[in-house]
Every structure is written in structure tokens, then in C-alpha cells.
Scaffold this motif. Structure first.
Motif, PDB file in Angstrom:
ATOM      1  N   VAL A  51      47.946  53.041  37.535  1.00 34.33           N
ATOM      2  CA  VAL A  51      47.142  52.009  36.860  1.00 34.33           C
ATOM      3  C   VAL A  51      47.862  50.665  36.936  1.00 34.33           C
ATOM      4  CG1 VAL A  51      46.178  51.275  34.648  1.00 34.33           C
ATOM      5  CG2 VAL A  51      45.997  53.660  35.354  1.00 34.33           C
ATOM      6  N   SER A  72      47.645  52.308  29.448  1.00 32.04           N
ATOM      7  CA  SER A  72      47.079  53.526  30.029  1.00 32.04           C
ATOM      8  C   SER A  72      47.930  54.762  29.761  1.00 32.04           C
ATOM      9  CB  SER A  72      46.900  53.358  31.534  1.00 32.04           C
ATOM     10  OG  SER A  72      48.168  53.297  32.166  1.00 32.04           O
ATOM     11  N   ALA A 127      48.828  46.827  31.511  1.00 31.21           N
ATOM     12  CA  ALA A 127      47.881  47.896  31.836  1.00 31.21           C
ATOM     13  C   ALA A 127      48.600  49.238  31.946  1.00 31.21           C
ATOM     14  CB  ALA A 127      47.154  47.576  33.136  1.00 31.21           C
ATOM     15  N   VAL A 129      46.219  47.561  39.059  1.00 28.50           N
ATOM     16  CA  VAL A 129      45.866  46.340  38.317  1.00 28.50           C
ATOM     17  C   VAL A 129      46.650  45.146  38.859  1.00 28.50           C
ATOM     18  CG1 VAL A 129      46.008  45.203  36.063  1.00 28.50           C
ATOM     19  CG2 VAL A 129      45.079  47.512  36.248  1.00 28.50           C
ATOM     20  N   SER A 130      47.935  45.306  39.087  1.00 30.75           N
ATOM     21  CA  SER A 130      48.745  44.208  39.620  1.00 30.75           C
ATOM     22  C   SER A 130      48.249  43.764  40.985  1.00 30.75           C
ATOM     23  CB  SER A 130      50.216  44.624  39.726  1.00 30.75           C
ATOM     24  OG  SER A 130      50.763  44.829  38.458  1.00 30.75           O
ATOM     25  N   LEU A 183      44.792  42.005  40.695  1.00 32.76           N
ATOM     26  CA  LEU A 183      44.904  40.649  40.163  1.00 32.76           C
ATOM     27  C   LEU A 183      45.517  39.698  41.183  1.00 32.76           C
ATOM     28  CD1 LEU A 183      46.041  41.423  36.530  1.00 32.76           C
ATOM     29  CD2 LEU A 183      43.848  40.478  37.255  1.00 32.76           C
ATOM     30  N   GLY A 241      49.823  43.714  34.925  1.00 33.28           N
ATOM     31  CA  GLY A 241      49.942  45.078  35.448  1.00 33.28           C
ATOM     32  C   GLY A 241      50.822  45.936  34.557  1.00 33.28           C
TER      33      GLY A 241
END
Length: 110
Positions: free
Chosen positions: A94, A88, A84, A98-99, A102, A81
Motif C-alpha cells: 500500500v 493500512s 498510507a 500510494v507513493s 502520487l 505513502g
């Protein structure tokens, strides 16, 4: 009947005094600091370190449903994360999405 509510009144007043009073004093003191001054850098550093300490505590010593997840999954979701987030252009949303994605995917697979 009013005697039943006194503990709640005491908790609310004590909670307000313990938090909001200090916040207002911080606002008053913060308005007097120059942007870019050493004391303001120190305040930002302390605030950032407190946030990171709470985050690290949640990752390493979680409670609730997160405690059932393995440490390697929590660390991997955090690291990817963060990657990412950096990739980004430092967009917080973001990194968070993402974290969480996942972590959720890892929990679903395990």
C-alpha cells in the motif's frame, strides 16, 4: 578469442568475492545468534539504517528521470505513502503503490 573475455571473468569473480562471500559468512554467523539477542538487534538496526540511507539518498539526490521532479513532490509522495502504509496496518504494498501513484500523478500534472 578467450583473451577477450578475461576482463569479464575477473569482474564476475571479484564481484562474487566482494558480495557472496560476505553473505555466506553472515548466514553462518547469523545462525549462531539467539532470537532477541543484543547482537541481532544491532544487526537489524544497521541493516535498517542502510536501507533508509539509500532511500533518503534517492529522494534527496535522485538521478535519471527522477532528478527532473521537484524535491517537494518527492517528499510529499514519500510522506503520504508512509501515512498510507501506517493507515493500512503496515502493508508495504500500500505504501509503495500510494507513493508511486502520487509521484506519477504529480509528474503528469507538472
Amino acid at each position: 578469442m578467450m583473451a577477450e573475455y578475461w576482463p569479464f571473468v575477473v569482474i564476475i569473480v571479484a564481484g562474487w568475492l566482494a558480495t557472496d562471500l560476505w553473505r555466506w559468512l553472515g548466514v553462518i554467523a547469523g545462525n549462531r545468534l539467539q532470537e532477541g539477542s543484543e547482537p541481532l538487534y544491532w544487526v537489524r538496526a544497521v541493516a535498517t539504517s542502510l536501507v533508509m540511507a539509500v532511500t533518503a539518498k534517492l529522494i534527496v539526490f535522485p538521478t535519471g528521470a527522477l532528478a527532473a521532479s521537484p524535491l517537494w513532490l518527492r517528499l510529499a509522495a514519500t510522506g503520504l505513502g508512509f501515512a498510507a502504509f501506517l493507515a493500512s496496518g503496515q502493508r508495504v504494498i500500500v505504501g509503495v503503490v500510494v507513493s508511486l501513484a502520487l509521484l506519477a500523478l504529480g509528474l503528469a500534472v507538472l
